[in-house]
Structure formats: structure tokens, C-alpha cells
Design a protein around this motif. Structure first.
Motif, PDB file in Angstrom:
ATOM      1  N   ILE A   3       0.873  -1.175   0.000  1.00  0.00           N
ATOM      2  CA  ILE A   3       0.000   0.000   0.000  1.00  0.00           C
ATOM      3  C   ILE A   3       0.906   1.220   0.000  1.00  0.00           C
ATOM      4  CG2 ILE A   3      -1.789   1.286   1.232  1.00  0.00           C
ATOM      5  CD1 ILE A   3      -2.618  -1.393   2.500  1.00  0.00           C
ATOM      6  N   ARG A   4       0.687   2.124  -0.953  1.00  0.00           N
ATOM      7  CA  ARG A   4       1.553   3.293  -1.101  1.00  0.00           C
ATOM      8  C   ARG A   4       0.719   4.569  -1.166  1.00  0.00           C
ATOM      9  NH1 ARG A   4       3.742   6.880  -4.612  1.00  0.00           N
ATOM     10  NH2 ARG A   4       5.941   7.371  -4.322  1.00  0.00           N
ATOM     11  N   PRO A   5       0.593   5.277  -0.042  1.00  0.00           N
ATOM     12  CA  PRO A   5      -0.041   6.592  -0.090  1.00  0.00           C
ATOM     13  C   PRO A   5       0.948   7.640  -0.606  1.00  0.00           C
ATOM     14  CG  PRO A   5       0.501   6.029   2.172  1.00  0.00           C
ATOM     15  CD  PRO A   5       0.907   4.854   1.320  1.00  0.00           C
ATOM     16  N   ALA A   6       0.414   8.649  -1.269  1.00  0.00           N
ATOM     17  CA  ALA A   6       1.231   9.734  -1.816  1.00  0.00           C
ATOM     18  C   ALA A   6       0.459  11.040  -1.698  1.00  0.00           C
ATOM     19  CB  ALA A   6       1.579   9.447  -3.278  1.00  0.00           C
ATOM     20  N   ASP A  36       4.624   1.818   6.871  1.00  0.00           N
ATOM     21  CA  ASP A  36       5.328   1.047   7.895  1.00  0.00           C
ATOM     22  C   ASP A  36       4.313   0.480   8.874  1.00  0.00           C
ATOM     23  OD1 ASP A  36       7.827   1.547   6.830  1.00  0.00           O
ATOM     24  OD2 ASP A  36       8.375   3.074   8.323  1.00  0.00           O
ATOM     25  N   SER A  37       4.681  -0.589   9.537  1.00  0.00           N
ATOM     26  CA  SER A  37       3.810  -1.227  10.518  1.00  0.00           C
ATOM     27  C   SER A  37       3.329  -0.201  11.551  1.00  0.00           C
ATOM     28  CB  SER A  37       4.579  -2.346  11.223  1.00  0.00           C
ATOM     29  OG  SER A  37       3.769  -2.961  12.181  1.00  0.00           O
ATOM     30  N   GLY A  38       2.018  -0.170  11.759  1.00  0.00           N
ATOM     31  CA  GLY A  38       1.424   0.708  12.765  1.00  0.00           C
ATOM     32  C   GLY A  38       1.100   2.107  12.290  1.00  0.00           C
ATOM     33  N   GLU A  39       1.463   2.455  11.056  1.00  0.00           N
ATOM     34  CA  GLU A  39       1.187   3.805  10.537  1.00  0.00           C
ATOM     35  C   GLU A  39      -0.167   3.859   9.853  1.00  0.00           C
ATOM     36  OE1 GLU A  39       5.333   5.933   9.173  1.00  0.00           O
ATOM     37  OE2 GLU A  39       4.373   4.612   7.726  1.00  0.00           O
ATOM     38  N   ASN A  40      -0.812   5.025   9.947  1.00  0.00           N
ATOM     39  CA  ASN A  40      -1.953   5.275   9.072  1.00  0.00           C
ATOM     40  C   ASN A  40      -1.423   6.017   7.838  1.00  0.00           C
ATOM     41  OD1 ASN A  40      -1.937   8.107   9.580  1.00  0.00           O
ATOM     42  ND2 ASN A  40      -3.197   7.816  11.398  1.00  0.00           N
ATOM     43  N   PHE A  41      -2.274   6.229   6.858  1.00  0.00           N
ATOM     44  CA  PHE A  41      -1.821   6.823   5.595  1.00  0.00           C
ATOM     45  C   PHE A  41      -1.256   8.231   5.786  1.00  0.00           C
ATOM     46  CE2 PHE A  41      -5.106   4.060   3.166  1.00  0.00           C
ATOM     47  CZ  PHE A  41      -4.286   2.960   3.279  1.00  0.00           C
ATOM     48  N   ASP A  42      -1.916   9.043   6.623  1.00  0.00           N
ATOM     49  CA  ASP A  42      -1.427  10.401   6.877  1.00  0.00           C
ATOM     50  C   ASP A  42      -0.009  10.370   7.439  1.00  0.00           C
ATOM     51  OD1 ASP A  42      -4.048  11.010   6.244  1.00  0.00           O
ATOM     52  OD2 ASP A  42      -4.440  12.162   8.055  1.00  0.00           O
ATOM     53  N   GLU A  56       7.554  19.517   5.960  1.00  0.00           N
ATOM     54  CA  GLU A  56       6.415  19.123   6.772  1.00  0.00           C
ATOM     55  C   GLU A  56       5.170  19.395   5.943  1.00  0.00           C
ATOM     56  OE1 GLU A  56       4.260  20.487  10.935  1.00  0.00           O
ATOM     57  OE2 GLU A  56       6.293  21.160  10.501  1.00  0.00           O
ATOM     58  N   VAL A  57       4.277  18.404   5.878  1.00  0.00           N
ATOM     59  CA  VAL A  57       3.062  18.570   5.090  1.00  0.00           C
ATOM     60  C   VAL A  57       1.825  18.324   5.936  1.00  0.00           C
ATOM     61  CG1 VAL A  57       4.127  17.945   2.880  1.00  0.00           C
ATOM     62  CG2 VAL A  57       3.064  16.170   4.271  1.00  0.00           C
ATOM     63  N   GLU A  58       0.759  18.941   5.504  1.00  0.00           N
ATOM     64  CA  GLU A  58      -0.563  18.658   6.046  1.00  0.00           C
ATOM     65  C   GLU A  58      -1.284  17.839   4.984  1.00  0.00           C
ATOM     66  OE1 GLU A  58      -4.315  21.421   6.621  1.00  0.00           O
ATOM     67  OE2 GLU A  58      -2.818  21.739   8.205  1.00  0.00           O
ATOM     68  N   VAL A  59      -1.783  16.682   5.393  1.00  0.00           N
ATOM     69  CA  VAL A  59      -2.454  15.790   4.463  1.00  0.00           C
ATOM     70  C   VAL A  59      -3.945  16.090   4.479  1.00  0.00           C
ATOM     71  CG1 VAL A  59      -2.917  13.374   3.883  1.00  0.00           C
ATOM     72  CG2 VAL A  59      -0.685  14.034   4.827  1.00  0.00           C
ATOM     73  N   GLY A  60      -4.498  16.294   3.287  1.00  0.00           N
ATOM     74  CA  GLY A  60      -5.917  16.611   3.156  1.00  0.00           C
ATOM     75  C   GLY A  60      -6.739  15.411   2.741  1.00  0.00           C
ATOM     76  N   GLU A  61      -7.769  15.674   1.979  1.00  0.00           N
ATOM     77  CA  GLU A  61      -8.710  14.632   1.564  1.00  0.00           C
ATOM     78  C   GLU A  61      -8.117  13.726   0.485  1.00  0.00           C
ATOM     79  OE1 GLU A  61     -12.792  15.817   0.837  1.00  0.00           O
ATOM     80  OE2 GLU A  61     -12.373  17.727   1.821  1.00  0.00           O
ATOM     81  N   MET A  62      -8.695  12.531   0.405  1.00  0.00           N
ATOM     82  CA  MET A  62      -8.282  11.590  -0.615  1.00  0.00           C
ATOM     83  C   MET A  62      -8.787  12.054  -1.989  1.00  0.00           C
ATOM     84  SD  MET A  62      -9.090   7.547  -1.117  1.00  0.00           S
ATOM     85  CE  MET A  62     -10.662   7.865  -1.893  1.00  0.00           C
ATOM     86  N   ILE A  63      -7.878  12.024  -2.947  1.00  0.00           N
ATOM     87  CA  ILE A  63      -8.229  12.395  -4.320  1.00  0.00           C
ATOM     88  C   ILE A  63      -8.612  11.158  -5.120  1.00  0.00           C
ATOM     89  CG2 ILE A  63      -7.352  13.369  -6.476  1.00  0.00           C
ATOM     90  CD1 ILE A  63      -5.529  15.153  -4.689  1.00  0.00           C
ATOM     91  N   ASP A  75       5.633  -6.148  -7.356  1.00  0.00           N
ATOM     92  CA  ASP A  75       4.524  -6.606  -6.522  1.00  0.00           C
ATOM     93  C   ASP A  75       3.276  -5.797  -6.843  1.00  0.00           C
ATOM     94  OD1 ASP A  75       6.180  -8.367  -5.138  1.00  0.00           O
ATOM     95  OD2 ASP A  75       6.610  -6.924  -3.541  1.00  0.00           O
ATOM     96  N   ALA A  76       2.124  -6.379  -6.546  1.00  0.00           N
ATOM     97  CA  ALA A  76       0.871  -5.630  -6.658  1.00  0.00           C
ATOM     98  C   ALA A  76       0.907  -4.493  -5.635  1.00  0.00           C
ATOM     99  CB  ALA A  76      -0.318  -6.545  -6.384  1.00  0.00           C
ATOM    100  N   CYS A  77       0.254  -3.385  -5.977  1.00  0.00           N
ATOM    101  CA  CYS A  77       0.281  -2.229  -5.085  1.00  0.00           C
ATOM    102  C   CYS A  77      -1.038  -1.471  -5.163  1.00  0.00           C
ATOM    103  CB  CYS A  77       1.437  -1.304  -5.462  1.00  0.00           C
ATOM    104  SG  CYS A  77       1.694   0.047  -4.286  1.00  0.00           S
ATOM    105  N   LEU A  78      -1.533  -1.082  -4.003  1.00  0.00           N
ATOM    106  CA  LEU A  78      -2.688  -0.198  -3.911  1.00  0.00           C
ATOM    107  C   LEU A  78      -2.148   1.206  -3.687  1.00  0.00           C
ATOM    108  CD1 LEU A  78      -5.821   0.049  -3.677  1.00  0.00           C
ATOM    109  CD2 LEU A  78      -5.469   0.006  -1.197  1.00  0.00           C
ATOM    110  N   HIS A  79      -2.483   2.121  -4.576  1.00  0.00           N
ATOM    111  CA  HIS A  79      -2.021   3.508  -4.493  1.00  0.00           C
ATOM    112  C   HIS A  79      -3.179   4.387  -4.019  1.00  0.00           C
ATOM    113  CE1 HIS A  79       1.872   2.930  -6.409  1.00  0.00           C
ATOM    114  NE2 HIS A  79       1.267   2.063  -7.210  1.00  0.00           N
ATOM    115  N   VAL A  80      -2.881   5.260  -3.066  1.00  0.00           N
ATOM    116  CA  VAL A  80      -3.879   6.177  -2.527  1.00  0.00           C
ATOM    117  C   VAL A  80      -3.283   7.583  -2.589  1.00  0.00           C
ATOM    118  CG1 VAL A  80      -5.406   6.684  -0.596  1.00  0.00           C
ATOM    119  CG2 VAL A  80      -4.571   4.339  -0.925  1.00  0.00           C
ATOM    120  N   LEU A  81      -3.959   8.484  -3.282  1.00  0.00           N
ATOM    121  CA  LEU A  81      -3.461   9.846  -3.475  1.00  0.00           C
ATOM    122  C   LEU A  81      -4.289  10.833  -2.657  1.00  0.00           C
ATOM    123  CD1 LEU A  81      -1.487  11.706  -4.978  1.00  0.00           C
ATOM    124  CD2 LEU A  81      -3.191  11.840  -6.828  1.00  0.00           C
ATOM    125  N   PHE A  82      -3.570  11.663  -1.888  1.00  0.00           N
ATOM    126  CA  PHE A  82      -4.197  12.661  -1.027  1.00  0.00           C
ATOM    127  C   PHE A  82      -3.770  14.062  -1.434  1.00  0.00           C
ATOM    128  CE2 PHE A  82      -3.896   8.838   1.540  1.00  0.00           C
ATOM    129  CZ  PHE A  82      -5.135   8.791   2.152  1.00  0.00           C
TER     130      PHE A  82
END
Length: 145
Positions: A3-6, A36-42, A56-63, A75-82
Motif C-alpha cells: 500500500i503506497r499513499p502519496a 510502515d507497521s502501525g502507521e496510518n496513511f497520513d 512538513e506537510v498537512e495531508v488533506g482529503e483523498m483524491i 509486486d501488486a500495489c494499492l495507491h492512494v493519493l491525497f
């Protein structure tokens, strides 16, 4: 599946991207990374951008969210863009923390010409031009070298 948030960081109609140069061509990446283990996407986005770009960034809504299927090389990957906003620091590539060759502020109108990773071009343009958020785009048509 990884899982790769960006983050999509927009300033003055330019998008913050990382450029990776390969023998077969150049790929432009949206800043982010693996959870990483225990992290949320933000938390992941904040950590990765601080490590790789010194900001330092402020993470907003999911795009958008989409997936890339596994290949023999990837590997297969789920991408989440914020949405992302810089709230501290000036982006500078941290070479000990990334394999990127350079940091680029790319004009939005050039986005369709790029090999973008993850391949969220249409979702980004929808967001920039109409404010559309929360899209599930399905399988991303990722170009590999």
C-alpha cells in the motif's frame, strides 16, 4: 499487496514531482511511500515527505485510489493519493533517503506528457479542473521500463 499513499502538492499551477532517470527513459513520481507497521496513511505521507524532501506537510482529503497488478518484476500495489500542503520547510531532495535524481515543479498542463508513477494523470486533471475527489479509478495503466 503493498500500500503506497502519496501526496499531490500543487503550487502556482505546478505539481511537485520526483524525477527518476533510467536507461529506457524518465519516470516522474508523486512523493509518498510504503506504509510502515502501525502507521496510518497520513503518518506515512508525512514521514516520507519529511525524509525524502525535508518538508512538513498537512495531508488533506483523498483524491483517488487505484491498483497496479503484480508483474514478474513488481509486486501488486494499492495507491492512494491525497491532497497535500507544505506547512514547513522548502522541498529539497535528500539523496540519502531517495533514489530520485531530482525534484521538479511540473506545470499541470505538461502532466499528460509524462510517465507518471503512480499513473493518476486523469484523476489529477479531474481534481485540478473540477475539484473531483474520492475517485476509485480501478486498475492503473502503469508504464514500466
Amino acid at each position: 499487496m503493498r500500500i503506497r499513499p502519496a501526496a499531490l502538492i500543487l503550487e502556482n499551477n505546478h505539481i511537485l514531482l520526483l524525477s527518476y532517470h533510467y536507461e529506457a527513459g524518465t519516470k516522474f513520481g508523486l512523493p509518498g511511500g510504503n506504509v510502515d507497521s502501525g502507521e496510518n496513511f497520513d503518518q506515512t505521507v508525512c514521514r516520507e515527505l519529511e525524509e525524502e524532501l525535508g518538508i512538513e506537510v498537512e495531508v488533506g482529503e483523498m483524491i483517488a485510489v487505484g491498483q497496479v497488478h503484480a508483474t514478474t518484476d513488481y509486486d501488486a500495489c494499492l495507491h492512494v493519493l491525497f491532497e497535500g500542503d507544505i506547512v514547513g520547510g522548502i522541498p529539497q531532495l535528500q539523496p540519502d533517503e531517495t533514489t530520485a535524481n531530482e525534484l521538479v515543479w511540473m506545470p499541470v498542463d505538461k502532466l499528460a506528457e509524462l510517465n507518471l508513477y503512480p499513473a493518476f494523470t486523469d484523476a489529477i486533471l479531474d481534481f485540478v479542473h473540477s475539484g473531483k475527489k474520492g475517485q476509485y479509478v480501478g486498475t492503473l495503466k502503469q508504464v514500466w521500463f
